[in-house]
Design a protein around this motif. Sequence first.
Motif, mmCIF file in Angstrom:
data_model
loop_
_atom_site.group_PDB
_atom_site.id
_atom_site.type_symbol
_atom_site.label_atom_id
_atom_site.label_comp_id
_atom_site.label_asym_id
_atom_site.label_seq_id
_atom_site.Cartn_x
_atom_site.Cartn_y
_atom_site.Cartn_z
ATOM 1 N N GLY A 151 0.810 -1.215 0.000
ATOM 2 C CA GLY A 151 0.000 0.000 0.000
ATOM 3 C C GLY A 151 0.840 1.258 0.000
ATOM 4 O O GLY A 151 0.566 2.217 -0.731
ATOM 5 N N TYR A 152 1.888 1.274 0.812
ATOM 6 C CA TYR A 152 2.790 2.433 0.815
ATOM 7 C C TYR A 152 3.480 2.597 -0.543
ATOM 8 O O TYR A 152 3.606 3.714 -1.065
ATOM 9 C CB TYR A 152 3.836 2.283 1.921
ATOM 10 N N LEU A 153 3.924 1.499 -1.117
ATOM 11 C CA LEU A 153 4.567 1.572 -2.433
ATOM 12 C C LEU A 153 3.607 2.074 -3.492
ATOM 13 O O LEU A 153 3.969 2.885 -4.352
ATOM 14 C CB LEU A 153 5.113 0.193 -2.811
ATOM 15 N N ALA A 154 2.349 1.592 -3.441
ATOM 16 C CA ALA A 154 1.360 2.030 -4.419
ATOM 17 C C ALA A 154 1.074 3.518 -4.310
ATOM 18 O O ALA A 154 0.719 4.170 -5.296
ATOM 19 C CB ALA A 154 0.063 1.233 -4.245
ATOM 20 N N ALA A 155 1.238 4.055 -3.101
ATOM 21 C CA ALA A 155 1.006 5.485 -2.892
ATOM 22 C C ALA A 155 2.236 6.331 -3.194
ATOM 23 O O ALA A 155 2.214 7.548 -2.991
ATOM 24 C CB ALA A 155 0.551 5.724 -1.453
ATOM 25 N N GLY A 156 3.312 5.700 -3.663
ATOM 26 C CA GLY A 156 4.471 6.459 -4.111
ATOM 27 C C GLY A 156 5.592 6.592 -3.114
ATOM 28 O O GLY A 156 6.567 7.321 -3.364
ATOM 29 N N TYR A 157 5.487 5.901 -1.975
ATOM 30 C CA TYR A 157 6.555 5.976 -0.982
ATOM 31 C C TYR A 157 7.702 5.027 -1.332
ATOM 32 O O TYR A 157 7.484 3.941 -1.875
ATOM 33 C CB TYR A 157 6.032 5.601 0.402
ATOM 34 N N THR A 158 8.903 5.438 -0.989
ATOM 35 C CA THR A 158 10.039 4.530 -0.939
ATOM 36 C C THR A 158 10.035 3.903 0.448
ATOM 37 O O THR A 158 9.832 4.600 1.446
ATOM 38 C CB THR A 158 11.347 5.290 -1.177
ATOM 39 N N VAL A 159 10.247 2.588 0.513
ATOM 40 C CA VAL A 159 10.115 1.877 1.790
ATOM 41 C C VAL A 159 11.402 1.129 2.097
ATOM 42 O O VAL A 159 11.951 0.433 1.235
ATOM 43 C CB VAL A 159 8.935 0.885 1.757
ATOM 44 N N VAL A 160 11.877 1.272 3.335
ATOM 45 C CA VAL A 160 13.001 0.468 3.819
ATOM 46 C C VAL A 160 12.493 -0.366 4.982
ATOM 47 O O VAL A 160 11.792 0.132 5.874
ATOM 48 C CB VAL A 160 14.197 1.351 4.230
ATOM 49 N N VAL A 161 12.805 -1.658 4.953
ATOM 50 C CA VAL A 161 12.332 -2.599 5.972
ATOM 51 C C VAL A 161 13.555 -3.262 6.598
ATOM 52 O O VAL A 161 14.172 -4.143 5.988
ATOM 53 C CB VAL A 161 11.400 -3.663 5.362
ATOM 54 N N PRO A 162 13.941 -2.876 7.811
ATOM 55 C CA PRO A 162 15.157 -3.440 8.412
ATOM 56 C C PRO A 162 14.913 -4.763 9.135
ATOM 57 O O PRO A 162 13.839 -4.989 9.698
ATOM 58 C CB PRO A 162 15.567 -2.358 9.420
ATOM 59 N N ASP A 163 15.906 -5.628 9.128
ATOM 60 C CA ASP A 163 15.944 -6.800 10.007
ATOM 61 C C ASP A 163 16.493 -6.301 11.344
ATOM 62 O O ASP A 163 17.651 -6.525 11.703
ATOM 63 C CB ASP A 163 16.862 -7.882 9.438
ATOM 64 N N TYR A 164 15.647 -5.640 12.106
ATOM 65 C CA TYR A 164 16.116 -4.856 13.244
ATOM 66 C C TYR A 164 16.513 -5.712 14.449
ATOM 67 O O TYR A 164 17.125 -5.208 15.387
ATOM 68 C CB TYR A 164 15.052 -3.828 13.656
ATOM 69 N N GLU A 165 16.195 -7.011 14.440
ATOM 70 C CA GLU A 165 16.630 -7.872 15.543
ATOM 71 C C GLU A 165 18.088 -8.296 15.394
ATOM 72 O O GLU A 165 18.667 -8.859 16.322
ATOM 73 C CB GLU A 165 15.756 -9.115 15.636
ATOM 74 N N GLY A 166 18.661 -8.064 14.230
ATOM 75 C CA GLY A 166 20.056 -8.372 14.008
ATOM 76 C C GLY A 166 20.325 -9.833 13.721
ATOM 77 O O GLY A 166 19.425 -10.674 13.691
ATOM 78 N N GLU A 167 21.584 -10.135 13.510
ATOM 79 C CA GLU A 167 22.007 -11.477 13.117
ATOM 80 C C GLU A 167 21.681 -12.520 14.176
ATOM 81 O O GLU A 167 21.386 -13.675 13.857
ATOM 82 C CB GLU A 167 23.517 -11.463 12.857
ATOM 83 N N GLU A 168 21.708 -12.132 15.451
ATOM 84 C CA GLU A 168 21.489 -13.087 16.536
ATOM 85 C C GLU A 168 20.022 -13.198 16.937
ATOM 86 O O GLU A 168 19.703 -13.890 17.905
ATOM 87 C CB GLU A 168 22.333 -12.695 17.756
ATOM 88 N N LEU A 169 19.123 -12.541 16.239
ATOM 89 C CA LEU A 169 17.682 -12.584 16.524
ATOM 90 C C LEU A 169 17.412 -12.225 17.981
ATOM 91 O O LEU A 169 16.876 -13.008 18.762
ATOM 92 C CB LEU A 169 17.094 -13.959 16.189
ATOM 93 N N GLU A 170 17.774 -11.007 18.341
ATOM 94 C CA GLU A 170 17.582 -10.505 19.700
ATOM 95 C C GLU A 170 16.291 -9.700 19.737
ATOM 96 O O GLU A 170 16.266 -8.491 19.542
ATOM 97 C CB GLU A 170 18.814 -9.701 20.121
ATOM 98 N N TRP A 171 15.230 -10.417 20.010
ATOM 99 C CA TRP A 171 13.863 -9.900 19.903
ATOM 100 C C TRP A 171 13.503 -8.996 21.084
ATOM 101 O O TRP A 171 13.873 -9.281 22.212
ATOM 102 C CB TRP A 171 12.904 -11.094 19.839
ATOM 103 N N SER A 172 12.801 -7.944 20.812
ATOM 104 C CA SER A 172 12.189 -7.040 21.796
ATOM 105 C C SER A 172 13.182 -6.118 22.487
ATOM 106 O O SER A 172 12.824 -5.449 23.462
ATOM 107 C CB SER A 172 11.399 -7.830 22.861
ATOM 108 N N ILE A 173 14.402 -6.038 21.994
ATOM 109 C CA ILE A 173 15.441 -5.246 22.654
ATOM 110 C C ILE A 173 15.376 -3.803 22.139
ATOM 111 O O ILE A 173 15.482 -3.545 20.943
ATOM 112 C CB ILE A 173 16.827 -5.860 22.412
ATOM 113 N N GLY A 174 15.218 -2.845 23.047
ATOM 114 C CA GLY A 174 14.837 -1.484 22.699
ATOM 115 C C GLY A 174 15.836 -0.670 21.910
ATOM 116 O O GLY A 174 15.648 -0.389 20.732
ATOM 117 N N ARG A 175 16.929 -0.232 22.552
ATOM 118 C CA ARG A 175 17.871 0.659 21.875
ATOM 119 C C ARG A 175 18.422 0.020 20.615
ATOM 120 O O ARG A 175 18.579 0.686 19.582
ATOM 121 C CB ARG A 175 19.021 1.036 22.816
#
Length: 427
Positions: A151-175
């Motif tokens: 939907g964002y792409l269809a509306a003309g946005y450029t989208v970046v989607v990070p693997d924000y948990e990192g290589e070690e899959l550290e889920w729910s970690i804030g900073r």
Amino acid sequence: MPHPAQSLVLRAVFVLGILLGPAMLSIPPVALAHPGLRSPLPSADPFYRYSGSLADVAPGSVLRSRPMTFRTPSLTTPITGHQVLYRTTDQSGRGVATVATVLRPLIPGPTRLISYHTAYDALSSQCDPSYTLSGGYAGRTALAEQGVIAGYLAAGYTVVVPDYEGEELEWSIGRQSGNAALDGVRAAQHFLTLPRTTPVGLAGYSGGSIPTQWGAEIAPKYAPELNIVGAAAGGLPVDPAHNLSYIDGSAEWAGVIPALVVAYQRTYALDTSQFLSARGQQAANQVSSQCISQFAGSFPGLTSADMVKAPYTGLLDVGSVVRVVNDNIMGSQGTPRAPLLLAVGHSDAIGDTLMVTDDVVGLAHEYCTRGVDVTYAQYNGLTHTQAFAAFEPEAFAYLAERFANAPTRSNCASIPAGNSLAPTPMP
């Protein structure tokens, strides 16, 4: 004549309805594996590994890239993009590498960059967004969020989607999650040669609210050069201690309890042998290679007391656990500069079955007292799963207005105090 932002919303909602249908209305924790996988899992893919020193590499620097096609296991789209391996910073301040997916809209126009954070909530790399967006794996939540991104792409946005948990899959970690989100934006700007003045919006629900909220909170210090025009976060785990108490013995969400233990063990090197019971260790072992669609409902009735051995009566009796829980309380590390939409469902006396409503109210109120422009939205009668469908269109409209520089609709004056953000006392 509709406002330009309303036109964008209508267009996105139309696309979402076509792509998602029933998936937007019900997102149970059931995984849909793709039987014909060709790509290796990220954990076995050399692209995701960086063996060089990152000590003198600036956060957000692109280390390598490769093309990808935006697709589901059963649907290939004409949308192409790139995966970029980039340098970011972990919870302890060390340089680490992770991957982001950078997607350009089919119709070119002025660049407006959305950092969209999926609720992949994973302890296994099969749920990394870079993998799911390439058609490697899909749970129903992943498919729904892929529709939102479309939907964002269809509306003309450029989208970046990070693997924000990192290589070690550290889920729910804030900073760490916030760092990865902000550095993903930097990496996208570097890769696309965009100016620093490029307007940026942050968005995410549930697990995706963590990099969204933390990204907004730490941006003034960690990435002050980014032009973040707004952030929309829904279904936020404001204080993990409160969430642990709320889901204690839950039929639907108790699997989150051992998953948090695994995530904290990975991030903070907790010596879990000092406090886990035999059942607690078995549960932690079971979830350590799973994603939330697999583990959330796999332990109906599991309690914090079940997880620990004597003399402890629950996880929050363990000093090392309390210490790391307190390290992840939202609102504790900084004050956002960008305006915020904070939203949550409310289906029982406490919250939406997973998130505590008055915690989100408390965070919104606290930010308001610090001068942040906050819009708070509460979806009465909706569970955590159901509120996703209410949040996404509202987030889209909110960010469209921020990109259009429209006046905000802050309701700070009517937001009550909510719950305290004070840390849990050490046992």
